[in-house]
Design an enzyme around this catalytic site. Structure first.
Site, PDB file in Angstrom:
ATOM      1  N   LYS A 293     -45.470 -18.106 -30.181  1.00  0.00           N
ATOM      2  CA  LYS A 293     -46.042 -16.853 -30.467  1.00  0.00           C
ATOM      3  C   LYS A 293     -46.911 -16.627 -31.416  1.00  0.00           C
ATOM      4  O   LYS A 293     -46.900 -17.392 -32.451  1.00  0.00           O
ATOM      5  CB  LYS A 293     -44.897 -15.731 -30.211  1.00  0.00           C
ATOM      6  CG  LYS A 293     -44.151 -15.942 -28.698  1.00  0.00           C
ATOM      7  CD  LYS A 293     -44.947 -15.367 -27.644  1.00  0.00           C
ATOM      8  CE  LYS A 293     -44.490 -16.074 -26.207  1.00  0.00           C
ATOM      9  NZ  LYS A 293     -43.219 -15.510 -25.858  1.00  0.00           N
TER      10      LYS A 293
HETATM   11  C1  LIG Z   1     -42.441 -15.550 -24.489  1.00  0.00           C
HETATM   12  C2  LIG Z   1     -42.147 -14.366 -23.783  1.00  0.00           C
HETATM   13  C3  LIG Z   1     -41.171 -13.629 -23.422  1.00  0.00           C
HETATM   14  C4  LIG Z   1     -39.845 -14.104 -24.112  1.00  0.00           C
HETATM   15  O1  LIG Z   1     -39.477 -14.354 -25.437  1.00  0.00           O
HETATM   16  P1  LIG Z   1     -38.476 -15.182 -26.166  1.00  0.00           P
HETATM   17  O2  LIG Z   1     -38.589 -14.648 -27.482  1.00  0.00           O
HETATM   18  O3  LIG Z   1     -38.580 -16.405 -25.679  1.00  0.00           O
HETATM   19  O4  LIG Z   1     -37.109 -14.574 -25.332  1.00  0.00           O
HETATM   20  C5  LIG Z   1     -40.799 -12.327 -22.814  1.00  0.00           C
HETATM   21  N1  LIG Z   1     -42.152 -12.021 -22.239  1.00  0.00           N
HETATM   22  C6  LIG Z   1     -43.334 -12.865 -22.125  1.00  0.00           C
HETATM   23  C7  LIG Z   1     -44.496 -12.008 -21.534  1.00  0.00           C
HETATM   24  C8  LIG Z   1     -43.490 -14.002 -23.164  1.00  0.00           C
HETATM   25  O5  LIG Z   1     -44.593 -14.655 -22.940  1.00  0.00           O
END
Ligand SMILES: *Cc1c(COP(=O)(O)O)cnc(C)c1O
Length: 405
Positions: free
Chosen positions: A203
């Protein structure tokens, strides 16, 4: 034309790489030397700084966005048999958190221009058991929030925003994760709302694993704070400090969702660099779009208003009727040319669990189904060099040229 790639890279360009630098490494080492490894003073500072950055009253650090959304739905008291409206076009987390409660995810198709939930279809999906809307700001471009919040207010629903891609995203000038405000009144919508962020390794802001809940409601935030650490009364983490006490009370069977100080140390540095990293991604997107706009075989993603897109993803679409290859073959050729790609997303209703539980057909969400088949996400991360950008443009253009109809 030969089918050989003419523009193969010497080394593999991965789809995503975290923007971790020496400063993050130094902060993590400092934390390890401090003796506080798990939730402690750096987590508290990260929460304060995050709240200040997004202009919100409450920020609750957790160990994932999945945990953030789970706690948000817990805070509004979601019950078995309840329903939550969301999009089929997102990652596993956005729907599984609804299923945790024995509640039902109700999918509403997306709009083709930006892959986001289509507000015009939401009211038709509201039933007696609907409790919340869970929109996702797909790729870092905001969903259309004014109609969503207007519907939520009218029907007494909460809004849990999946802001996993939104560091930073803006909607009509306002940062996603801060209080939603209607343009007419300037006064925040009278709706219970949450922003849920992800700091997963791929991210835009990363702590390896991590997440944050934002809201302006102190009571809802306190619920999340208690439930993130075993349902133990507030400030449970302080029990091993000088001011702490051995005594604690379990208010509810909670979860183990707290953030570590090692993660928070990374997050604090990343937050300071968030705008700069976003600007670099915007520059990469601008160069891609400039090159791909000239090719009728490709549809570059919408850019949104200037400065509003987080550019977490660059979601390119193939105009398949103008190409002699499909998306899978396109990805294969990218891989052969040493460039990583991804697909965002495989809609929920095509996955075995949702397909079999709710008896979905691919055409039940026709826009999501159609757009999924022609989407391919290109590398877009702040550490990419100008040469990396040129390589991607060169390889994509070459594949298109060799497979024109
Ligand atoms: C990565 C992601 C999540 C989950 O995030 P985590 O921190 O791994 O739990 C939720 N929603 C979307 C759209 C994502 O891309």
């Amino acid at each position: 034309m030969t089918d050989e790639n003419r523009t193969r890279r010497a080394s593999y360009l991965p789809f995503a790489l975290p923007g971790i630098g020496e400063e993050e490494i130094a902060e993590v080492v400092d934390t390890m030397r401090s003796g506080w490894l798990t939730t402690g003073p750096k987590t508290a500072l990260f929460e304060q700084e995050f709240a200040a950055y997004f202009g919100v009253e409450q920020a609750v650090a957790v160990n994932s966005c999945t945990a953030a959304m789970h706690l948000a739905l817990d805070a509004i008291g979601l019950q078995p048999g309840d329903e939550v409206i969301t999009t089929p076009y997102t990652f596993a987390a956005s729907s599984e958190v609804i299923c945790y409660f024995g509640a039902k995810p109700v999918f509403v198709d997306i709009r083709p221009e930006d892959f986001n939930i289509d507000p015009a279809r939401i009211e038709g999906a509201i039933g007696e058991r609907t409790r919340a809307i869970l929109p996702v700001h797909v790729g870092g471009l905001s969903a259309d929030l004014d109609p969503i919040y207007t519907i939520a207010k009218k029907h007494g629903l909460a809004v849990v925003e999946d802001a996993a891609h939104s560091i930073p995203t803006r909607y009509k000038g306002r940062l996603i994760g801060s209080a939603p405000i209607p343009p007419e009144t300037g006064q925040p919508y009278d709706v219970r709302w949450f922003g849920c962020f992800s700091f997963y390794a791929t991210k835009a802001l990363t702590t390896g694993e991590g997440g944050m809940i934002t809201t302006n409601d102190a009571e809802l935030a306190d619920h999340c704070r208690v439930m993130r650490l075993h349902g133990i009364s507030k400030d449970a983490w302080k029990r091993y400090t000088a001011e702490g006490s051995w005594y604690y009370e379990i208010a509810a069977p909670g979860y183990k969702y707290n953030m570590t100080d090692i993660a928070a140390a990374m997050g604090r540095v990343q937050l300071r660099r968030a705008a700069q990293m976003r600007d670099r991604r915007a520059e990469i997107a601008r160069r891609y779009t400039e090159a791909f706009s000239a090719l009728p075989e490709l549809q570059p993603p919408s850019s949104g208003d200037e400065g509003h897109h987080a550019w977490h993803l660059y979601m390119l679409r193939l105009n398949l009727d103008r190409l002699t290859i499909d998306r899978a073959a396109f990805i294969e050729q990218m891989k052969t040319a040493n460039i990583g790609t991804s697909v965002h997303f495989i809609p929920f209703h095509l996955h075995p669990y949702y397909r079999d539980t709710y008896h979905y057909q691919p055409e039940d969400f026709p826009v999501a189904y159609r757009e999924y088949q022609r989407e391919v996400s290109l590398p877009i991360f702040s550490r990419m060099t100008d040469q990396d950008i040129n390589d991607v443009i060169g390889v994509v253009s070459d594949i298109v040229e060799r497979h024109q109809h």
